[in-house]
Design an enzyme around this catalytic site. Structure first.
Site, mmCIF file in Angstrom:
data_model
loop_
_atom_site.group_PDB
_atom_site.id
_atom_site.type_symbol
_atom_site.label_atom_id
_atom_site.label_comp_id
_atom_site.label_asym_id
_atom_site.label_seq_id
_atom_site.Cartn_x
_atom_site.Cartn_y
_atom_site.Cartn_z
ATOM 1 N N ASP A 1 0.851 -1.186 0.000
ATOM 2 C CA ASP A 1 0.000 0.000 0.000
ATOM 3 C C ASP A 1 0.882 1.230 0.000
ATOM 4 O O ASP A 1 2.074 1.179 0.290
ATOM 5 C CB ASP A 1 -0.954 0.029 1.196
ATOM 6 C CG ASP A 1 -0.243 -0.147 2.523
ATOM 7 O OD1 ASP A 1 0.783 0.514 2.722
ATOM 8 O OD2 ASP A 1 -0.710 -0.940 3.359
ATOM 9 N N GLY A 2 0.280 2.354 -0.348
ATOM 10 C CA GLY A 2 1.011 3.615 -0.424
ATOM 11 C C GLY A 2 0.130 4.759 0.006
ATOM 12 O O GLY A 2 -0.854 4.579 0.725
ATOM 13 N N GLY A 3 0.465 5.952 -0.468
ATOM 14 C CA GLY A 3 -0.261 7.133 -0.056
ATOM 15 C C GLY A 3 -1.645 7.242 -0.657
ATOM 16 O O GLY A 3 -2.475 8.008 -0.165
ATOM 17 N N PHE A 4 -1.926 6.482 -1.729
ATOM 18 C CA PHE A 4 -3.187 6.684 -2.441
ATOM 19 C C PHE A 4 -4.055 5.435 -2.510
ATOM 20 O O PHE A 4 -5.213 5.530 -2.855
ATOM 21 C CB PHE A 4 -2.905 7.169 -3.863
ATOM 22 C CG PHE A 4 -2.047 8.389 -3.878
ATOM 23 C CD1 PHE A 4 -2.543 9.588 -3.436
ATOM 24 C CD2 PHE A 4 -0.732 8.318 -4.293
ATOM 25 C CE1 PHE A 4 -1.745 10.707 -3.423
ATOM 26 C CE2 PHE A 4 0.068 9.439 -4.286
ATOM 27 C CZ PHE A 4 -0.447 10.647 -3.841
ATOM 28 N N GLY A 5 -3.499 4.275 -2.207
ATOM 29 C CA GLY A 5 -4.332 3.099 -2.282
ATOM 30 C C GLY A 5 -3.581 1.822 -1.955
ATOM 31 O O GLY A 5 -2.362 1.818 -1.804
ATOM 32 N N THR A 6 -4.355 0.744 -1.834
ATOM 33 C CA THR A 6 -3.808 -0.585 -1.569
ATOM 34 C C THR A 6 -3.807 -1.394 -2.863
ATOM 35 O O THR A 6 -4.730 -1.284 -3.665
ATOM 36 C CB THR A 6 -4.644 -1.302 -0.501
ATOM 37 O OG1 THR A 6 -4.704 -0.483 0.676
ATOM 38 C CG2 THR A 6 -4.038 -2.645 -0.132
ATOM 39 N N LYS B 1 -5.022 -1.851 -8.106
ATOM 40 C CA LYS B 1 -4.877 -0.761 -7.141
ATOM 41 C C LYS B 1 -6.260 -0.224 -6.781
ATOM 42 O O LYS B 1 -7.031 0.178 -7.639
ATOM 43 C CB LYS B 1 -4.012 0.372 -7.697
ATOM 44 C CG LYS B 1 -3.814 1.517 -6.676
ATOM 45 C CD LYS B 1 -3.243 2.763 -7.299
ATOM 46 C CE LYS B 1 -1.766 2.658 -7.525
ATOM 47 N NZ LYS B 1 -1.174 3.959 -7.948
ATOM 48 N N ASP C 1 7.297 11.293 -7.935
ATOM 49 C CA ASP C 1 7.403 10.424 -6.757
ATOM 50 C C ASP C 1 8.385 9.288 -7.024
ATOM 51 O O ASP C 1 8.080 8.118 -6.801
ATOM 52 C CB ASP C 1 6.020 9.873 -6.393
ATOM 53 C CG ASP C 1 5.952 9.394 -4.936
ATOM 54 O OD1 ASP C 1 6.834 9.771 -4.147
ATOM 55 O OD2 ASP C 1 5.016 8.643 -4.605
#
Length: 674
Positions: A355-360, A375, A471
Site C-alpha cells: 500500500d502507499g499514499g493513495f491506495g492498496t 490498485k 514520486d
C-alpha cells in the site's frame, strides 16, 4: 439566476481579498516572488530577505545585510557573520562580527539566542567565557589563555575559559570587570585545547545555530492559494500577498470552494431544466397529429436520474459506452467492479501486495487467466479522481519497456476507483535493498547498475514526453524475475506543458526524496525527478534507507549523509561492503563514479543538476567502461589520483560535524509497491 450568481461572486470576492493597499504604501508586493544572492549564498528566498528581496517579504528576524560579500544577521542587537546557510536542515553557522579579526570587543554582551527563531545546536556547540578588564600583575608567567585588550576598562588584561566556568571564575591574582559568553564548535574547542594561541581563529570559525520560522503554517496556507508569504512589521504578523494586495488565504479557500459549489449547482440545475424542457417539448409533439410526410418514429424519453448520480468532478470521455462489455477508457479496457472484486477474492487482505499514499494493491486473477495487480484507491473524491485520471492518461499515452503496463480500470461511475496493472512478481527495489527480500542477496553490483540504467531510461523517456513523475523512489521501482525494471505509480505525475518552465503545486511526494527547492517555492521541474533519482542511486550504492531516524540527526536524510561522505572523499564508508568495494578494483572505480554522478543529482540548486538524459548517458558510460576492457583489466581512470580526484574542486561539506577553519585542522591533531 445569473444576477444572483454574479452577486454571490462579488460577495465572496470582497470577503476574501483585502482591497486596500496599505501594506506597505506604494510598494510592489510582487517583488516577493524574487530570490536574491547574498555573499556566497545564491537563490535565497522565504523566510530570508535582503539584497533585491524587500524586507516586507519575510520576518524581520531573517533579514540579511549583504555588504562586501559578508552576509550579516542581527540577533538580540548583536550582529553575526553568516558563514554557512543550509535551508534544508534549517541551520546556520554564525560568528560574532564584533569579534572578527579581534578577540577584544566593546559590545560586552552575551551571545544569547533564546528565542522562537534561533537556538544553539547543543550537539555541536559549547560556550567560551571571555573575561575583560582583569589585573594580572601578580601572575607570572602569563597563562596561555591570557591576552591584552585596550577597552578603556580599569585594567587591560583578559583571558578566556573553555566550557563551564568554575564556581570562582577569577583566577588567583585576577580582578576582572566583566565577562561574556560566546559559543564555539566542540570540534574547534578540542583543537584550541591543544593550541591555546588559536583563540582568535576559533572565534572566527563560528558556531552552529538551528532556526525555525514560527509562521511556516500560515505561509503554507498562503502558498496553497497561489499567494506569496510576507510580513507586516507594523502589526508584527505574517501576511499573505495575492498579486499586489494583502489577502486572506482562509477566506480565499472557503470562498473558492463555495463558488465552485455554486457554479456546479447552477450547471446541474441548468442542465436538468434544459432536459426537462426538451422532454416536455417531445411529449407535447407526440400529442399533436403526425404530418403525412413524417416517418412517425417516436423519440425515446430521457431518464433524468442519470444526472442526479453524476458527482461534481471531471468526467471522462470514452470511446464507447463504458458500462457495456468491451468498452474502453482512454483506449484501455473498462472492468466492472464485480469482476475485479471476484478477481481479488473480495479484496482479501491475504492478497495485498502493498500500500502507499493513495491506495492498496491486491493480487488478482482475471477470467481470461491474466494475473494482475489491482490498485484500490482509498477515497472516491475529487482529488482521487484527478489522480485516477492522471495515471490512466499518462500510462495509456506513453509506452516504454521500463514503465509498468496498465491493462484497464473501472469507470468513474463504479462504486470504487480501481486500476488494473500487469503483475510484476519480484517486488520492489526497496524490498531487495532493505526490506522483506533483502536476505535473497540477489542485488550484486552489476544488477544494481543495470537497475539504475533502466530506471534512468524510463525517467528520461518521461521527460522527453513532457511528464514529471514527482514520486521517484525505490518503492516505486518494480523488478520482474529477470530483474528488469518497471517504474510505477503515476498518481502524482503531471503533464508538463511546453510553454512553461515549472509546475506550481502544494507540497507532495515522499520525505527523503523531495527536491529541497520544492519546499521553498513549491515549483516542480524535471530536475525535481533528477534529485529524487540521486537518492535512489545512493540507496543502490549503500543499501541504506532514504530516511532513518535511528541515524545521527544530521544524517537522518540519506542525501545529507551521502553529500558529506562524498565531499570528504569517504565513498568507501558509503558503499555497501557486500559489493566488494575494497576487494574488486572494477567495482571500486564504478561505484566511485556513480557516487560522483549521484552527488551532481543532489545539488541544492536545480540548475547545477544534470538532465535525466545526461544522467543516463553517464551511467551507460560507467557500465561500458567496465565491459570494454583491455587484457581483462577495466579501462577506468583512477578517480582517487591527485590529478582527477573525486570532486577535488568542491567546497567543504555543509555538515556541522565537519566545520572548522582549515588552519585549525591542519595545524594540530584533534582528539508503495505492487
Amino acid at each position: 439566476m445569473l444576477p444572483l450568481l454574479f452577486l454571490l461572486f462579488l460577495f465572496f470576492f470582497f470577503c476574501s481579498v483585502d482591497v486596500t493597499r496599505s501594506f506597505p504604501a506604494d510598494a510592489d508586493l510582487s517583488n516577493c516572488t524574487q530570490t536574491f544572492d547574498c555573499g556566497p549564498f545564491r537563490n535565497l528566498t522565504y523566510p530570508f530577505t535582503g539584497g533585491s528581496r524587500p524586507s516586507y517579504c519575510g520576518p524581520p528576524e531573517f533579514h540579511l545585510s549583504c555588504v562586501d560579500d559578508s552576509p550579516e544577521l542581527t540577533i538580540a542587537s548583536l550582529s553575526y557573520r553568516v558563514l554557512k546557510l543550509d535551508p534544508v536542515r534549517q541551520n546556520l553557522t554564525l560568528a560574532r562580527s564584533d569579534l572578527w579579526n579581534s578577540t577584544c570587543t566593546d559590545k560586552l554582551a552575551n551571545s544569547t539566542l533564546e528565542s522562537v527563531f534561533f537556538s544553539y545546536d547543543e550537539d555541536d556547540d559549547m560556550d567560551v567565557t571571555i573575561f575583560y578588564g582583569c589585573n594580572s600583575t601578580l601572575i607570572s608567567p602569563k597563562p596561555k589563555n591570557w591576552f591584552f585588550c585596550d577597552l578603556n576598562l580599569t585594567f587591560d588584561d583578559a583571558y578566556y575559559v573553555i566550557g563551564p566556568v568554575p564556581l570562582d571564575p577569577i583566577m588567583s591574582g585576577f580582578k576582572c570587570s566583566v565577562g561574556i559568553t560566546v559559543p564555539i564548535l566542540k570540534t574547534t574547542a578540542a583543537v584550541l585545547v591543544a593550541n591555546r594561541s588559536l583563540f582568535g581563529e576559533a572565534i572566527m570559525t563560528g558556531f552552529n545555530v538551528n532556526y525555525t520560522n514560527p509562521y511556516e503554517k500560515q505561509c503554507a496556507k498562503c502558498l496553497n492559494v497561489n499567494g506569496l508569504c510576507g510580513f507586516d512589521s507594523d502589526k508584527n504578523r505574517p501576511v499573505c500577498i495575492c498579486g499586489n494586495r494583502v489577502c486572506n488565504p482562509a477566506g480565499l479557500a472557503v470562498g473558492g470552494a463555495i463558488l465552485f459549489g455554486v457554479f456546479v449547482g447552477f450547471y446541474v440545475y441548468y442542465f436538468i431544466q434544459r432536459k426537462k424542457k426538451k422532454l416536455a417539448a417531445q411529449t407535447q409533439s407526440k400529442e399533436l397529429p403526425t404530418p403525412l410526410t413524417s416517418k412517425g418514429v417516436a423519440t425515446p424519453s430521457t431518464d433524468l436520474s442519470q444526472f442526479q448520480s453524476i458527482p461534481s468532478y471531471p468526467s471522462f470521455t470514452c470511446k464507447s459506452d463504458y458500462d457495456n462489455k468491451g468498452s474502453t477508457y482512454f483506449g484501455v479496457q473498462v472492468f466492472s467492479y464485480n469482476e475485479l472484486e471476484e478477481a481479488t477474492e473480495n479484496f482479501n487482505p491475504a492478497k495485498e501486495l502493498g500500500d502507499g499514499g493513495f491506495g492498496t494493491v491486491y493480487y488478482g486473477k482475471l477470467h481470461d487467466g491474466r494475473v494482475v495487480a489491482v490498485k484500490r484507491l482509498y477515497e472516491n473524491n475529487f482529488k482521487r479522481v484527478e489522480q485516477f485520471m492522471n495515471e490512466v492518461e499518462i500510462l495509456t499515452r506513453l509506452e516504454h519497456r521500463n514503465l509498468v503496463k496498465l491493462y484497464g480500470c473501472t469507470s468513474r461511475r463504479s462504486r470504487e476507483l480501481l486500476l488494473v496493472y500487469e503483475y510484476i512478481p519480484n517486488g520492489t527495489v526497496a524490498d531487495h535493498l532493505h526490506g522483506k527480500r533483502v536476505e535473497s542477496g540477489c542485488l550484486s553490483w552489476p544488477v544494481r547498475l543495470s537497475i539504475a540504467i533502466e530506471t534512468a531510461d524510463a525517467l528520461a523517456f518521461l521527460h522527453r514526453n513532457d511528464v514529471i513523475h514527482r514520486d521517484v523512489k525505490t518503492n516505486n521501482i518494480l523488478i520482474d524475475n529477470d530483474f528488469c525494471v518497471k517504474v510505477a505509480d503515476f498518481g502524482l505525475s503531471r503533464l508538463f506543458p511546453n510553454d512553461v518552465t515549472h509546475v506550481s503545486t502544494a507540497p507532495q511526494g515522499t520525505p527523503g526524496y523531495v527536491d529541497p527547492e520544492y519546499y521553498q517555492c513549491y515549483q516542480l521541474t524535471d530536475k525535481s525527478d533528477v534529485y529524487s533519482f540521486g537518492v535512489v542511486l545512493i540507496e543502490l550504492l549503500s543499501s541504506l534507507q532514504a530516511v532513518d531516524t535511528n541515524r545521527h540527526r544530521h544524517d537522518i536524510n540519506l542525501a545529507n549523509l551521502a553529500v558529506n561522505k562524498i565531499q570528504n572523499h569517504l565513498v568507501n564508508e558509503l558503499v555497501d561492503p557486500h559489493l566488494g568495494y575494497e576487494t574488486n578494483y572494477s567495482v571500486r572505480q564504478m561505484t566511485t563514479a556513480v557516487a560522483e554522478l549521484a552527488f551532481r543529482c543532489l545539488q541544492q540548486e536545480r540548475d547545477m543538476r544534470p538532465t535525466m538524459d545526461e544522467v543516463l548517458e553517464g551511467l551507460k558510460a560507467v557500465q561500458n567502461e567496465d565491459l570494454g576492457s583491455e587484457n581483462g583489466e577495466a579501462v577506468v581512470l583512477d578517480i582517487r589520483s591527485d590529478e582527477v580526484g573525486l570532486l577535488r574542486n568542491m567546497p567543504p561539506p555543509l555538515s556541522p560535524d565537519s566545520n572548522g577553519a582549515d588552519k585549525l585542522v591542519s595545524g594540530s591533531t584533534t582528539p508503495s509497491s505492487f
